[in-house]
Design an enzyme around this catalytic site. Structure first.
Site, PDB file in Angstrom:
ATOM      1  CG  ASP A   1      -0.246  -0.338   2.501  1.00 49.91           C
ATOM      2  OD1 ASP A   1       0.907   0.107   2.670  1.00 49.91           O
ATOM      3  OD2 ASP A   1      -0.837  -1.010   3.375  1.00 49.91           O
ATOM      4  CB  SER A   2       0.337   4.700   1.258  1.00 53.14           C
ATOM      5  OG  SER A   2      -0.032   4.327   2.582  1.00 53.14           O
ATOM      6  CG  LEU A   3       3.002   2.149   5.244  1.00 48.67           C
ATOM      7  CD1 LEU A   3       2.748   1.104   6.316  1.00 48.67           C
ATOM      8  CD2 LEU A   3       3.702   3.363   5.841  1.00 48.67           C
TER       9      LEU A   3
ATOM     10  N   GLY B   1       6.004   4.648  -0.868  1.00 50.70           N
ATOM     11  CA  GLY B   1       6.881   5.744  -0.453  1.00 50.70           C
ATOM     12  C   GLY B   1       6.118   7.040  -0.250  1.00 50.70           C
TER      13      GLY B   1
ATOM     14  CG  HIS C   1       2.402   7.281   5.083  1.00 42.61           C
ATOM     15  ND1 HIS C   1       1.296   8.002   5.473  1.00 42.61           N
ATOM     16  CD2 HIS C   1       1.928   6.222   4.354  1.00 42.61           C
ATOM     17  CE1 HIS C   1       0.202   7.423   5.005  1.00 42.61           C
ATOM     18  NE2 HIS C   1       0.560   6.341   4.331  1.00 42.61           N
TER      19      HIS C   1
END
Length: 502
Positions: A292-294, A297, A478
């Site tokens: 996912d977004s992790l 980046g 994040h």
């Protein structure tokens, strides 16, 4: 009809058709062509790779640059417009002139009769380009054999300087190396996932990057150094000039995730006097990152956790995500198949309940429903790293969602097991699948891995993502670039200890 038969026989007798040339009867409007002059052996060229209206047409030594590649656009009645790949403009007899020696230029496509040409067959598979407005032929002025000689129109007399061989180009992927999920459109490639990169080699003092993308950002790297960041570049050829007159490696990388848009890359082009060289070899190792977004980046370059949406986009750089860093430390080609906000069975805060990460995993173009990436047969990763679960569990279940904590956990484990089986079926028994556990979903991932191991699949491995030392200073808490480096070091060490066969 007679001309068509004659052209076909000529191709069969000379073998030119097999060599990739085209005659009047066989031009392909979906392809790109280099036009080689019979008299000089040089090719039709937009002078200086200009993108301006009125830029002159010349002949030049062949470099396979985009300003030497033309697409035939059907105007009807057997006439075509010749569109330059680098500019999108078309071949034009300046000011509708009907005179001998009138200049040939490029101009915005108005579909005027001075921009329309029919292909008249000449011997041995060559053609003449006859202008619809004037009836005259496109020729190299005064039968010159020099680089830079003007291309003009002149009364059709069939001279060698009026004859052109149409050599079909075989596509962008012949000149660049990429491991990403791209859709081959011949003259261009299309893609959606973050972190897609293209690597090439050029000689000379400059390189142009042909792009059509108004959504994503890119880094351009020459000889290992980032020389430009392109922010939503649009439809352009971006030039990097002033290089030493030598051989250079060039790398273009998509920095962020733009799943609602399709990105288009048209290849690298060399500055006048240079050339696009054979593409770099693929690396022997391949790693795929799923997440996912992790994994994307998301906001990892930000100096603040509080970001506007525009700041998120400008401060996301997949090229320094933990996946990209891990792959480079292991000298591996890689894919970053990350999609922000999506989970295995539940998305962030319960959004878009009819869609999950698994809806999109098989696609090359994320915004095209039902699209399926066609693996060219070269993508066979020995390691796949799966990091999905943050969005499933990081927010409380909202009223109206069809979950209880127990049913969500059970559905997550079931879907995760199915996804691992999908990867196993796709990539075979020799691929190691690394299932990442962190936070609230770590225990569930452990259970999935144990079930696979108990069933005899020892190449599914659990890896706990240790968050000690992480600052979470990226946008919206994040990973920061610092965090990505720390995670990459730990993950690299773990993968290096696996029985990958590398």
């Amino acid at each position: 009809m007679l001309a068509a038969v004659t052209a076909l026989l000529a191709a069969l007798l000379t073998g030119l058709g097999a060599a990739g040339t085209a005659q009047a009867a066989t031009v392909d409007t979906s392809a790109s062509y280099v036009l080689v002059n019979r008299g000089s052996g040089k090719v039709l060229d937009v002078s200086g790779a200009s993108t301006s209206d009125g830029a002159g047409l010349t002949q030049w030594t062949r470099t396979d640059s985009a300003n030497q590649r033309f697409q035939f656009v059907d105007s009807g009645g057997g006439y075509y417009r010749l569109k330059a790949q680098h500019s999108g403009k078309v071949l034009d007899v300046y000011n509708y002139s009907t005179a001998d020696h009138a200049d040939m230029v490029q101009w915005s496509d108005l579909n005027g009769t001075n921009q329309q040409f029919r292909l008249a067959d000449s011997p041995d598979g060559y053609v003449r380009l006859i202008n619809r407005n004037s009836g005259k032929a496109v020729e190299v002025e005064n039968a010159s054999t020099a680089d830079g000689a003007k291309v003009v129109q002149y009364t059709d007399w069939g001279g060698a300087n009026q004859q052109w061989q149409l050599v079909r180009e075989t596509g962008v992927l012949t000149q660049v190396h990429t491991a990403g999920r791209v859709k081959d459109a011949g003259n261009t490639v299309q893609y959606s996932w973050p972190g897609v990169y293209f690597e090439g080699r050029v000689s000379g003092t400059g390189v142009g990057i042909v792009l059509n993308d108004s959504a994503a950002d890119y880094d351009v790297q020459v000889d290992g150094t980032t020389v430009a960041t392109l922010v939503t570049p649009g439809n352009t050829t971006h030039w990097i000039n002033g290089l030493s007159n030598s051989t250079h490696t060039v790398r273009l990388v998509k920095r962020n995730d733009t799943p609602g848009d399709t990105s288009t890359f048209g290849g690298f082009v060399a500055a006048p006097g240079g050339a696009v060289l054979s593409k770099p070899a693929a690396r022997n190792r391949q790693i795929e990152f799923v997440g996912d977004s992790l994994t994307v980046g998301y906001g990892n370059l930000s100096t603040s956790r509080t970001c506007t949406w525009d700041q998120v986009k400008r401060n996301t750089n997949s090229d320094v995500s933990y996946g990209a860093l891990t792959a480079r430390q292991l000298n591996a080609d890689y894919q970053i198949n990350g999609y922000s906000g999506l989970g295995m069975v539940r998305n962030y805060n319960g959004g878009s309940p009819d869609l999950t990460y698994r809806t999109f995993y098989d696609r090359a173009l994320l915004n095209v429903s039902g699209d399926v990436w066609q693996n060219p047969g070269t993508w066979r990763p020995r390691v796949v790293v799966v990091n999905l679960g943050t969005n499933d569990f990081s927010t409380a279940i909202n009223p109206g969602e069809p979950w209880t904590p127990d049913s969500l956990a059970a559905a997550y484990r079931s879907a995760y097991g199915d996804f691992v089986q999908k990867l196993r079926t796709r990539y075979g028994a020799d691929t190691t699948i690394v299932a990442v556990g962190a936070g609230q979903y770590a225990g569930h991932v452990q259970q999935v891995v144990k079930a696979r191991n108990d069933a005899g699949d020892s190449r599914v491995r659990y890896w706990f993502l240790d968050d000690s030392g992480l600052d979470f200073l990226g946008c919206d808490w994040h990973y920061s670039a610092h965090d990505d480096r720390l995670i990459a070091d730990r993950l690299t060490s773990f993968i290096a200890g696996l029985p990958t066969g590398w």
